[in-house]
Design a protein around this motif. Structure first.
Motif, PDB file in Angstrom:
ATOM      1  N   UNK A  77      -2.488   4.878 -14.892  1.00 40.45           N
ATOM      2  CA  UNK A  77      -1.411   5.703 -14.370  1.00 40.45           C
ATOM      3  C   UNK A  77      -0.907   5.179 -13.035  1.00 40.45           C
ATOM      4  N   UNK A  78       0.426   5.215 -12.886  1.00 39.68           N
ATOM      5  CA  UNK A  78       1.119   4.688 -11.710  1.00 39.68           C
ATOM      6  C   UNK A  78       1.923   5.802 -11.037  1.00 39.68           C
ATOM      7  N   UNK A  79       2.417   5.557  -9.835  1.00 40.72           N
ATOM      8  CA  UNK A  79       3.308   6.536  -9.202  1.00 40.72           C
ATOM      9  C   UNK A  79       4.612   6.708 -10.004  1.00 40.72           C
ATOM     10  N   UNK A  80       5.357   7.708  -9.650  1.00 46.87           N
ATOM     11  CA  UNK A  80       6.681   7.978 -10.238  1.00 46.87           C
ATOM     12  C   UNK A  80       6.634   8.261 -11.733  1.00 46.87           C
ATOM     13  N   UNK A  81       5.524   8.828 -12.216  1.00 48.97           N
ATOM     14  CA  UNK A  81       5.450   9.232 -13.612  1.00 48.97           C
ATOM     15  C   UNK A  81       5.358   8.094 -14.609  1.00 48.97           C
ATOM     16  N   UNK A  82       4.940   6.920 -14.167  1.00 50.98           N
ATOM     17  CA  UNK A  82       4.823   5.754 -15.047  1.00 50.98           C
ATOM     18  C   UNK A  82       3.356   5.421 -15.315  1.00 50.98           C
ATOM     19  N   UNK A  83       3.140   4.559 -16.291  1.00 51.85           N
ATOM     20  CA  UNK A  83       1.795   4.074 -16.605  1.00 51.85           C
ATOM     21  C   UNK A  83       1.921   2.701 -17.251  1.00 51.85           C
ATOM     22  N   UNK A  84       0.918   1.861 -17.017  1.00 52.22           N
ATOM     23  CA  UNK A  84       0.796   0.615 -17.780  1.00 52.22           C
ATOM     24  C   UNK A  84       0.016   0.959 -19.039  1.00 52.22           C
ATOM     25  N   UNK A  85       0.517   0.501 -20.185  1.00 46.40           N
ATOM     26  CA  UNK A  85      -0.132   0.783 -21.461  1.00 46.40           C
ATOM     27  C   UNK A  85      -0.585  -0.523 -22.088  1.00 46.40           C
ATOM     28  N   UNK A  86      -1.834  -0.541 -22.551  1.00 49.25           N
ATOM     29  CA  UNK A  86      -2.429  -1.731 -23.160  1.00 49.25           C
ATOM     30  C   UNK A  86      -3.085  -1.341 -24.491  1.00 49.25           C
ATOM     31  N   UNK A  87      -3.034  -2.217 -25.475  1.00 50.95           N
ATOM     32  CA  UNK A  87      -3.786  -2.014 -26.701  1.00 50.95           C
ATOM     33  C   UNK A  87      -5.238  -2.409 -26.486  1.00 50.95           C
ATOM     34  N   UNK A  88      -6.143  -1.713 -27.167  1.00 50.34           N
ATOM     35  CA  UNK A  88      -7.574  -1.990 -27.014  1.00 50.34           C
ATOM     36  C   UNK A  88      -8.273  -1.957 -28.373  1.00 50.34           C
ATOM     37  N   UNK A  89      -9.416  -2.615 -28.441  1.00 47.67           N
ATOM     38  CA  UNK A  89     -10.360  -2.452 -29.545  1.00 47.67           C
ATOM     39  C   UNK A  89     -11.493  -1.597 -28.985  1.00 47.67           C
ATOM     40  N   UNK A  90     -12.018  -0.729 -29.820  1.00 47.38           N
ATOM     41  CA  UNK A  90     -13.022   0.231 -29.355  1.00 47.38           C
ATOM     42  C   UNK A  90     -14.281   0.164 -30.199  1.00 47.38           C
TER      43      UNK A  90
END
Length: 195
Positions: A77-90
């Motif tokens: 989660x980032x400021x200004x209501x943004x986020x970096x999104x990444x795909x993952x294996x779990x």
């Protein structure tokens, strides 16, 4: 009839416009990173699991990592209501982990020390020094709860084609370029929520 068709198309365009996905530049690599990364397969990763800046869907304040296990997505989660999104294996269902932790420390091209439980299941696994053949990949973020190592990590992988699947022994795997990007963004002490 045509008017209805155009109205439906306009509504779809507006709804898609609300989903803002912004591609981001790859992080700058050191010479060592570039050498190792050149030896690791990049694999075909579904665009769904590519790295994007998005509107923050997590409800968490800036500076938190949230892993949505059902979606195989990690958000920072980032400021200004943004986020970096990444795909993952779990983790596969038997080895999945949920809860809250903090990043105790971080490592570049870490040494892999498989836990005793993993060695008992798979006697062929062994300690591997950091480098391009290491299952932890380019970076590792070590997850702790109450000051104790959970033995779970957010880390790179030398099997990027498995992003978007439940295949690990519980750790959160990312494409190497993505874990480098995340590593560069987050400090030790960052809260991690896996749900």
């Amino acid at each position: 009839m045509k008017l209805v068709h155009y109205a439906v198309l306009a509504a779809m365009s507006l709804s898609l416009g609300a989903c803002q996905y912004t591609k981001t530049a790859d992080p700058v690599l050191s010479e060592r990173d570039a050498q190792f990364m050149a030896m690791i397969p990049t694999g075909d990763v579904d665009k769904m699991y590519a790295r994007y800046m998005v509107d923050n869907p997590t409800g968490e304040p800036p500076g938190v990592i949230v892993v949505e296990t059902k979606q195989h997505l990690l958000y920072y989660t980032l400021p200004d209501g943004k986020a970096m999104r990444y795909g993952v294996a779990l983790g596969s269902e038997a080895f999945g982990w949920t809860g809250e932790a903090v990043i105790d420390h971080k490592a570049e091209w870490p040494t892999w020390n498989p836990p005793a439980e993993m060695i008992a299941r798979w006697p062929h696994v062994k300690r591997t020094e950091g480098g391009w053949t290491n299952p932890l990949g380019a970076r590792a973020l070590y997850l702790f709860q109450g000051g104790k190592d959970t033995l779970y990590r957010i880390h790179g992988t030398n099997e990027p084609e498995k992003i978007g699947r439940s295949v690990s022994s519980g750790c959160i795997r990312m494409r190497n370029i993505d874990v480098i990007d995340l590593y560069n963004r987050v400090p030790a002490g960052t809260k991690v929520i896996v749900r």
